[in-house]
Design a protein around this motif. Structure first.
Motif, PDB file in Angstrom:
ATOM      1  N   LEU A 295       0.950  -1.305   0.042  1.00 26.63           N
ATOM      2  CA  LEU A 295       0.088  -0.087  -0.057  1.00 26.63           C
ATOM      3  C   LEU A 295       0.986   1.143  -0.120  1.00 26.63           C
ATOM      4  CD1 LEU A 295      -2.671   1.404   0.340  1.00 26.63           C
ATOM      5  CD2 LEU A 295      -2.415   0.977   2.928  1.00 26.63           C
ATOM      6  N   LEU A 296       0.746   2.189  -1.012  1.00 30.24           N
ATOM      7  CA  LEU A 296       1.323   3.337  -0.983  1.00 30.24           C
ATOM      8  C   LEU A 296       0.481   4.473  -0.304  1.00 30.24           C
ATOM      9  CD1 LEU A 296       3.091   3.636  -4.398  1.00 30.24           C
ATOM     10  CD2 LEU A 296       3.970   2.530  -2.323  1.00 30.24           C
ATOM     11  N   TRP A 297       0.697   5.232   0.423  1.00 34.66           N
ATOM     12  CA  TRP A 297      -0.052   6.260   1.271  1.00 34.66           C
ATOM     13  C   TRP A 297       0.562   7.634   1.237  1.00 34.66           C
ATOM     14  CZ3 TRP A 297      -4.824   4.595   3.692  1.00 34.66           C
ATOM     15  CH2 TRP A 297      -5.482   5.704   4.343  1.00 34.66           C
ATOM     16  N   GLY A 298      -0.371   8.706   0.611  1.00 37.90           N
ATOM     17  CA  GLY A 298       0.186   9.922   0.465  1.00 37.90           C
ATOM     18  C   GLY A 298      -0.631  11.104   1.150  1.00 37.90           C
ATOM     19  N   GLY A 299      -0.027  12.229   1.509  1.00 34.40           N
ATOM     20  CA  GLY A 299      -0.874  13.236   2.285  1.00 34.40           C
ATOM     21  C   GLY A 299       0.040  14.134   3.091  1.00 34.40           C
ATOM     22  N   ARG A 300      -0.659  15.022   3.734  1.00 32.85           N
ATOM     23  CA  ARG A 300      -0.027  16.073   4.533  1.00 32.85           C
ATOM     24  C   ARG A 300       0.629  17.094   3.649  1.00 32.85           C
ATOM     25  NH1 ARG A 300      -3.051  14.590   7.858  1.00 32.85           N
ATOM     26  NH2 ARG A 300      -2.669  14.287   9.849  1.00 32.85           N
ATOM     27  N   ILE A 301       0.635  18.254   3.879  1.00 34.34           N
ATOM     28  CA  ILE A 301       1.918  19.372   3.361  1.00 34.34           C
ATOM     29  C   ILE A 301       2.343  20.027   4.367  1.00 34.34           C
ATOM     30  CG2 ILE A 301       0.438  19.415   1.242  1.00 34.34           C
ATOM     31  CD1 ILE A 301      -0.657  22.334   2.126  1.00 34.34           C
ATOM     32  N   THR A 302       3.685  20.770   4.114  1.00 38.49           N
ATOM     33  CA  THR A 302       4.139  21.613   5.181  1.00 38.49           C
ATOM     34  C   THR A 302       4.717  22.598   4.094  1.00 38.49           C
ATOM     35  OG1 THR A 302       6.251  20.272   5.128  1.00 38.49           O
ATOM     36  CG2 THR A 302       4.608  20.059   6.748  1.00 38.49           C
ATOM     37  N   THR A 303       5.124  23.917   4.703  1.00 33.92           N
ATOM     38  CA  THR A 303       5.834  24.851   3.995  1.00 33.92           C
ATOM     39  C   THR A 303       7.401  24.768   4.150  1.00 33.92           C
ATOM     40  OG1 THR A 303       5.314  26.432   5.801  1.00 33.92           O
ATOM     41  CG2 THR A 303       3.733  26.347   3.668  1.00 33.92           C
ATOM     42  N   ARG A 304       7.763  24.047   5.116  1.00 35.33           N
ATOM     43  CA  ARG A 304       9.087  23.662   5.379  1.00 35.33           C
ATOM     44  C   ARG A 304       9.368  22.174   5.281  1.00 35.33           C
ATOM     45  NH1 ARG A 304      11.214  27.835   9.977  1.00 35.33           N
ATOM     46  NH2 ARG A 304      10.901  29.688   8.906  1.00 35.33           N
ATOM     47  N   ALA A 305      10.389  21.896   4.732  1.00 37.42           N
ATOM     48  CA  ALA A 305      10.813  20.285   4.686  1.00 37.42           C
ATOM     49  C   ALA A 305      10.690  19.723   6.500  1.00 37.42           C
ATOM     50  CB  ALA A 305      12.197  20.212   4.064  1.00 37.42           C
TER      51      ALA A 305
END
Length: 430
Positions: A295-305
């Motif tokens: 299973l590949l799962w993606g999400g979340r964002i941040t403006t800094r690494a």
């Protein structure tokens, strides 16, 4: 000149490395950036008889194009209402038709080039985490009536045939969408560009550019390309070479994880081979690979690494909220990548000066939008169409610099809070 350690790198079909630029080269079009935007533009120009030379700072597909979720479906992240408000209903419909065309164009590219390693798998489920369906049914009906685009609404009973989850109430099934191995797809497109006579240089970051004359020059540490036209396709990795472009793009990080191989455990939760995303405004996207083994799962964002391992713990929490039966499913790998976002949340495609073109800000839009934008840009350069005018209202607006990044992060947190409130209401009602 190494890729980040991602699932796609570990399963790459083509591992060749290309040399950097050495000396002076001439071309009809110089392209800066080896993601899907730059590669698609180069492919269409090469098919049109142009001599193209492409510079990639790292390796083909190093950025977001080669490490994303692999979902290919129509529409724009800007939202239908906001797009209509800016361009009017007629051009809004034309833009949506472009996004549908992008799905079919990428599908055709994979088919025509015989990219078996793309692993194209049809279908997408848009999943809803609160109990309301009238707008979903209306959306399905509108797309069928206006665009002839057929999808199916699924109630909770029908959805249960595909997934077993306490969090999902409704869904829309899009049989026309699909998902792919993005890095394999990009590297196969790069090989086709070279077969057509195009030149691709890796490990060749552009260090200087002279863009005012009839012949433009783009320089690297090892040489330079001279061409009457230049295309900048640098996305979330846009540097300071062209200040106007850098000021217009916000680099936003997003995150993914890959699980161990556990087909039986995964099948207790997910039985569909369609890709999936929940329709929260700050949602997740995921899909099975290797025939359901992982299973590949993606999400979340941040403006800094951020630390990918730490973000993976958050993604895992989201996974277990949707599928608590996967508690014993181990995470093997996590990674991040930078997407380019514009302040108006639409792609930026156009000519910023005579002979100087840009194609960027595809964060949140998907691979289909990047693919069709490259086609439209190539048409403009070749004089084949004026479809690029549809993107003119979405220009290189200043993104706000550091304040823009802060605003983007605050907006994301606000959307998360709104999602939580909607879901809390549904949970209380059941």
């Amino acid at each position: 000149m190494a890729y980040p350690d991602t699932y796609y790198v570990r399963t790459a079909a083509d591992r060749r490395e290309r040399p950097g630029l050495a000396g002076r080269e001439e071309a009809d079009v110089a392209i800066v950036g080896g993601g899907l935007a730059g590669l698609t533009t180069a492919l269409e120009l090469a098919r049109g008889g142009q001599r193209v030379a492409l510079l990639e700072a790292e390796r083909v597909g190093f950025g977001a194009s080669g490490r994303n979720g692999g979902l290919v479906s129509p529409a724009f992240a800007g939202g239908d209402a906001a797009i209509r408000a800016r361009v009017g209903p007629e051009d809004a419909r034309a833009l949506h038709r472009l996004s549908i065309e992008g799905v079919e164009r990428l599908r055709a590219t994979i088919r025509d080039l015989g990219i078996e390693s793309a692993g194209l798998m049809p279908g997408l489920l848009s999943l809803r985490r609160f109990d309301r369906a009238d707008d979903l049914r209306a959306h399905v009906a509108e797309l069928a009536e206006v665009y002839g685009y057929e999808m199916t609404y699924l109630d909770r009973a029908a959805l249960a045939e595909h997934v077993t989850s306490p969090r999902y109430f409704h869904a829309i099934h899009d049989p026309n969408a699909f998902h792919i191995h993005p890095l394999n797809t990009l590297r196969a497109i790069a090989a086709e560009i070279e077969r057509l006579g195009g030149r691709i240089y890796e490990g060749a970051p552009a260090t200087a550019a002279s863009l005012s004359g009839a012949v433009k020059r783009v320089e690297t540490a090892g040489g330079r390309i001279e061409a009457p036209r230049v295309v900048f396709a640098t996305g979330g990795y846009t540097g300071g070479l062209v200040l106007r472009l850098r000021r217009a793009v916000l680099p936003i990080a997003t995150y993914m994880m890959a699980t161990e191989a556990a087909p039986d455990l995964i099948a207790s939760a997910i039985r569909t081979r369609a890709c999936m995303y929940d329709d929260r405004r700050a949602g997740d996207y995921y899909r099975l690979v290797e025939g359901g083994r992982r299973l590949l799962w993606g999400g979340r964002i941040t403006t800094r690494a951020a630390d990918p391992a730490g973000i993976a713990r958050e993604l895992r929490h989201e996974m277990l909220t949707a599928y608590p039966q996967l508690a014993d499913l181990r995470t093997e790998l996590s990674w991040s990548g930078l997407m380019g976002y514009a302040r108006h949340l639409m792609p930026q495609v156009g000519e910023m000066a005579p002979g100087v073109w840009h194609i960027t800000a595809f964060g949140g839009h998907g691979l289909n939008t990047t693919a069709i934008a490259g086609k439209v840009l190539a048409e403009a350069i070749l004089g084949e169409s004026d479809r690029i005018r549809l993107f003119a209202p979405f220009g290189l607006d200043w993104a706000g610099g550091p304040a823009g990044l802060v605003a983007a992060q605050l907006t994301y947190w606000k959307l998360q809070a709104q999602d939580w409130w909607r879901e809390r209401g549904s949970a209380a009602a059941t």
